[in-house]
Write a protein that holds these residues in place. Structure first.
Motif, PDB file in Angstrom:
ATOM      1  N   GLN A   7      27.286 -15.533  40.939  1.00 19.68           N
ATOM      2  CA  GLN A   7      26.204 -16.171  40.209  1.00 19.68           C
ATOM      3  C   GLN A   7      26.160 -15.604  38.796  1.00 19.68           C
ATOM      4  OE1 GLN A   7      22.869 -15.383  42.877  1.00 19.68           O
ATOM      5  NE2 GLN A   7      22.947 -17.521  43.484  1.00 19.68           N
ATOM      6  N   HIS A   8      25.737 -16.451  37.870  1.00 23.81           N
ATOM      7  CA  HIS A   8      25.674 -16.060  36.461  1.00 23.81           C
ATOM      8  C   HIS A   8      24.349 -16.549  35.869  1.00 23.81           C
ATOM      9  CE1 HIS A   8      29.986 -15.207  36.506  1.00 23.81           C
ATOM     10  NE2 HIS A   8      30.120 -16.339  37.172  1.00 23.81           N
ATOM     11  N   TRP A   9      23.754 -15.719  35.032  1.00 24.17           N
ATOM     12  CA  TRP A   9      22.605 -16.162  34.252  1.00 24.17           C
ATOM     13  C   TRP A   9      23.154 -16.933  33.055  1.00 24.17           C
ATOM     14  CZ3 TRP A   9      17.800 -16.221  35.868  1.00 24.17           C
ATOM     15  CH2 TRP A   9      17.399 -15.339  36.872  1.00 24.17           C
ATOM     16  N   ILE A  10      22.689 -18.158  32.887  1.00 26.17           N
ATOM     17  CA  ILE A  10      23.132 -18.954  31.748  1.00 26.17           C
ATOM     18  C   ILE A  10      21.928 -19.346  30.895  1.00 26.17           C
ATOM     19  CG2 ILE A  10      25.153 -19.879  32.940  1.00 26.17           C
ATOM     20  CD1 ILE A  10      23.355 -22.565  32.846  1.00 26.17           C
ATOM     21  N   LEU A  11      22.164 -19.440  29.600  1.00 31.22           N
ATOM     22  CA  LEU A  11      21.129 -19.899  28.680  1.00 31.22           C
ATOM     23  C   LEU A  11      20.982 -21.402  28.861  1.00 31.22           C
ATOM     24  CD1 LEU A  11      19.215 -19.573  26.242  1.00 31.22           C
ATOM     25  CD2 LEU A  11      21.223 -19.855  24.781  1.00 31.22           C
ATOM     26  N   ALA A  12      19.772 -21.838  29.209  1.00 32.39           N
ATOM     27  CA  ALA A  12      19.530 -23.262  29.430  1.00 32.39           C
ATOM     28  C   ALA A  12      18.960 -23.947  28.189  1.00 32.39           C
ATOM     29  CB  ALA A  12      18.577 -23.464  30.605  1.00 32.39           C
ATOM     30  N   CYS A  13      17.945 -23.322  27.568  1.00 30.31           N
ATOM     31  CA  CYS A  13      17.308 -23.923  26.388  1.00 30.31           C
ATOM     32  C   CYS A  13      16.276 -22.956  25.823  1.00 30.31           C
ATOM     33  CB  CYS A  13      16.637 -25.254  26.749  1.00 30.31           C
ATOM     34  SG  CYS A  13      15.248 -25.110  27.899  1.00 30.31           S
ATOM     35  N   PRO A  14      15.832 -23.195  24.599  1.00 31.80           N
ATOM     36  CA  PRO A  14      14.710 -22.418  24.059  1.00 31.80           C
ATOM     37  C   PRO A  14      13.412 -22.823  24.772  1.00 31.80           C
ATOM     38  CG  PRO A  14      15.916 -23.541  22.291  1.00 31.80           C
ATOM     39  CD  PRO A  14      16.412 -24.083  23.589  1.00 31.80           C
ATOM     40  N   THR A  15      12.497 -21.894  24.910  1.00 27.82           N
ATOM     41  CA  THR A  15      11.232 -22.196  25.595  1.00 27.82           C
ATOM     42  C   THR A  15      10.463 -23.316  24.899  1.00 27.82           C
ATOM     43  OG1 THR A  15      10.130 -20.413  24.372  1.00 27.82           O
ATOM     44  CG2 THR A  15      10.930 -19.903  26.592  1.00 27.82           C
ATOM     45  N   ARG A 105      13.428 -14.965  28.509  1.00 33.38           N
ATOM     46  CA  ARG A 105      13.708 -13.756  27.728  1.00 33.38           C
ATOM     47  C   ARG A 105      13.794 -14.130  26.255  1.00 33.38           C
ATOM     48  NH1 ARG A 105      19.268 -12.494  30.052  1.00 33.38           N
ATOM     49  NH2 ARG A 105      18.944 -13.510  32.028  1.00 33.38           N
ATOM     50  N   GLU A 106      13.038 -13.423  25.441  1.00 34.06           N
ATOM     51  CA  GLU A 106      13.109 -13.560  23.986  1.00 34.06           C
ATOM     52  C   GLU A 106      13.095 -15.013  23.525  1.00 34.06           C
ATOM     53  OE1 GLU A 106      16.532 -11.283  22.829  1.00 34.06           O
ATOM     54  OE2 GLU A 106      15.650  -9.408  23.540  1.00 34.06           O
ATOM     55  N   GLY A 107      12.194 -15.818  24.109  1.00 33.77           N
ATOM     56  CA  GLY A 107      12.034 -17.196  23.682  1.00 33.77           C
ATOM     57  C   GLY A 107      13.062 -18.167  24.225  1.00 33.77           C
ATOM     58  N   ASN A 108      13.836 -17.747  25.224  1.00 33.39           N
ATOM     59  CA  ASN A 108      14.839 -18.622  25.823  1.00 33.39           C
ATOM     60  C   ASN A 108      14.678 -18.672  27.343  1.00 33.39           C
ATOM     61  OD1 ASN A 108      16.513 -19.395  23.493  1.00 33.39           O
ATOM     62  ND2 ASN A 108      16.916 -17.206  23.372  1.00 33.39           N
ATOM     63  N   VAL A 109      15.073 -19.795  27.921  1.00 34.72           N
ATOM     64  CA  VAL A 109      15.032 -19.993  29.370  1.00 34.72           C
ATOM     65  C   VAL A 109      16.446 -19.798  29.915  1.00 34.72           C
ATOM     66  CG1 VAL A 109      14.496 -21.608  31.237  1.00 34.72           C
ATOM     67  CG2 VAL A 109      13.167 -21.677  29.109  1.00 34.72           C
ATOM     68  N   TYR A 110      16.569 -18.946  30.934  1.00 31.68           N
ATOM     69  CA  TYR A 110      17.844 -18.682  31.595  1.00 31.68           C
ATOM     70  C   TYR A 110      17.753 -19.098  33.056  1.00 31.68           C
ATOM     71  CZ  TYR A 110      19.105 -15.848  27.561  1.00 31.68           C
ATOM     72  OH  TYR A 110      19.401 -15.423  26.286  1.00 31.68           O
ATOM     73  N   LEU A 111      18.858 -19.625  33.582  1.00 28.03           N
ATOM     74  CA  LEU A 111      18.947 -20.042  34.982  1.00 28.03           C
ATOM     75  C   LEU A 111      20.040 -19.253  35.669  1.00 28.03           C
ATOM     76  CD1 LEU A 111      18.909 -23.911  34.458  1.00 28.03           C
ATOM     77  CD2 LEU A 111      16.958 -22.424  34.939  1.00 28.03           C
ATOM     78  N   LEU A 112      19.814 -18.889  36.938  1.00 26.93           N
ATOM     79  CA  LEU A 112      20.837 -18.236  37.737  1.00 26.93           C
ATOM     80  C   LEU A 112      21.581 -19.321  38.505  1.00 26.93           C
ATOM     81  CD1 LEU A 112      22.026 -15.492  38.554  1.00 26.93           C
ATOM     82  CD2 LEU A 112      20.408 -15.474  40.471  1.00 26.93           C
ATOM     83  N   ILE A 113      22.863 -19.492  38.157  1.00 27.00           N
ATOM     84  CA  ILE A 113      23.666 -20.608  38.666  1.00 27.00           C
ATOM     85  C   ILE A 113      24.895 -20.073  39.392  1.00 27.00           C
ATOM     86  CG2 ILE A 113      24.991 -22.662  37.966  1.00 27.00           C
ATOM     87  CD1 ILE A 113      22.001 -22.957  37.443  1.00 27.00           C
ATOM     88  N   ASP A 114      25.240 -20.686  40.512  1.00 28.73           N
ATOM     89  CA  ASP A 114      26.497 -20.354  41.197  1.00 28.73           C
ATOM     90  C   ASP A 114      27.669 -20.750  40.323  1.00 28.73           C
ATOM     91  OD1 ASP A 114      25.108 -19.433  43.400  1.00 28.73           O
ATOM     92  OD2 ASP A 114      25.372 -21.272  44.562  1.00 28.73           O
ATOM     93  N   SER A 115      28.710 -19.948  40.325  1.00 31.29           N
ATOM     94  CA  SER A 115      29.861 -20.209  39.449  1.00 31.29           C
ATOM     95  C   SER A 115      30.525 -21.554  39.738  1.00 31.29           C
ATOM     96  CB  SER A 115      30.875 -19.079  39.561  1.00 31.29           C
ATOM     97  OG  SER A 115      31.295 -18.917  40.905  1.00 31.29           O
ATOM     98  N   HIS A 116      30.468 -22.032  40.969  1.00 30.00           N
ATOM     99  CA  HIS A 116      31.105 -23.341  41.263  1.00 30.00           C
ATOM    100  C   HIS A 116      30.333 -24.513  40.654  1.00 30.00           C
ATOM    101  CE1 HIS A 116      28.139 -23.332  44.567  1.00 30.00           C
ATOM    102  NE2 HIS A 116      28.259 -24.652  44.518  1.00 30.00           N
ATOM    103  N   GLU A 117      29.102 -24.272  40.174  1.00 26.50           N
ATOM    104  CA  GLU A 117      28.319 -25.336  39.541  1.00 26.50           C
ATOM    105  C   GLU A 117      28.551 -25.399  38.033  1.00 26.50           C
ATOM    106  OE1 GLU A 117      24.305 -26.162  41.469  1.00 26.50           O
ATOM    107  OE2 GLU A 117      24.577 -24.006  41.808  1.00 26.50           O
ATOM    108  N   LEU A 118      29.243 -24.394  37.496  1.00 26.08           N
ATOM    109  CA  LEU A 118      29.489 -24.372  36.045  1.00 26.08           C
ATOM    110  C   LEU A 118      30.635 -25.264  35.659  1.00 26.08           C
ATOM    111  CD1 LEU A 118      29.014 -20.561  35.394  1.00 26.08           C
ATOM    112  CD2 LEU A 118      27.425 -22.403  34.898  1.00 26.08           C
TER     113      LEU A 118
END
Length: 118
Positions: A7-15, A105-118
């Motif tokens: 799993q990886h935390w990915i930057l999704a968008c600014p809040t 975190r710091e004005g951004n939204v992060y999602l924890l995603i399985d690597s096979h979904e990337l």
């Protein structure tokens, strides 16, 4: 052979891209993910964007609220409701939706995603 999923935390968008008490859709790999800023509860949630009832990409446009203590989203087309925590259908159907851990975190939204979904 044991297969492990990373799993990886990915930057999704600014809040600021997510409306208060509403949602937006982001694309992660081939997946559409709905992100919700539930300001009335001070919480953030993420689910698949596809409503399993009729397979429409619409949950990010649904209304959020609470059923008792349970945060929920209602599909804007069919009014089926789903738990934002577990993904369970709260309308009595057997379908459910995927949910994803969210961090802000710091004005951004992060999602924890399985690597096979990337």
């Amino acid at each position: 052979m044991v297969e492990t999923t990373k799993q990886h935390w990915i930057l999704a968008c600014p809040t600021h891209d997510v409306p208060e008490n509403g949602g937006v859709c982001v694309k992660v790999g081939d997946q559409q993910i709905a992100i919700f800023n539930f300001t009335r509860r001070g919480e953030w949630y993420a689910t698949q964007n596809e409503c399993p009832h009729r397979h429409q990409m619409a949950l990010s446009r649904g209304m959020i609220g609470s059923a008792g203590e349970e945060p929920k989203v209602a599909c804007p087309f069919h009014k089926k409701t789903f738990s934002l925590k577990s993904g369970e259908c709260l309308s009595g159907d057997e379908c459910s939706i995927a949910t994803y851990p969210v961090e802000v975190r710091e004005g951004n939204v992060y999602l924890l995603i399985d690597s096979h979904e990337l």
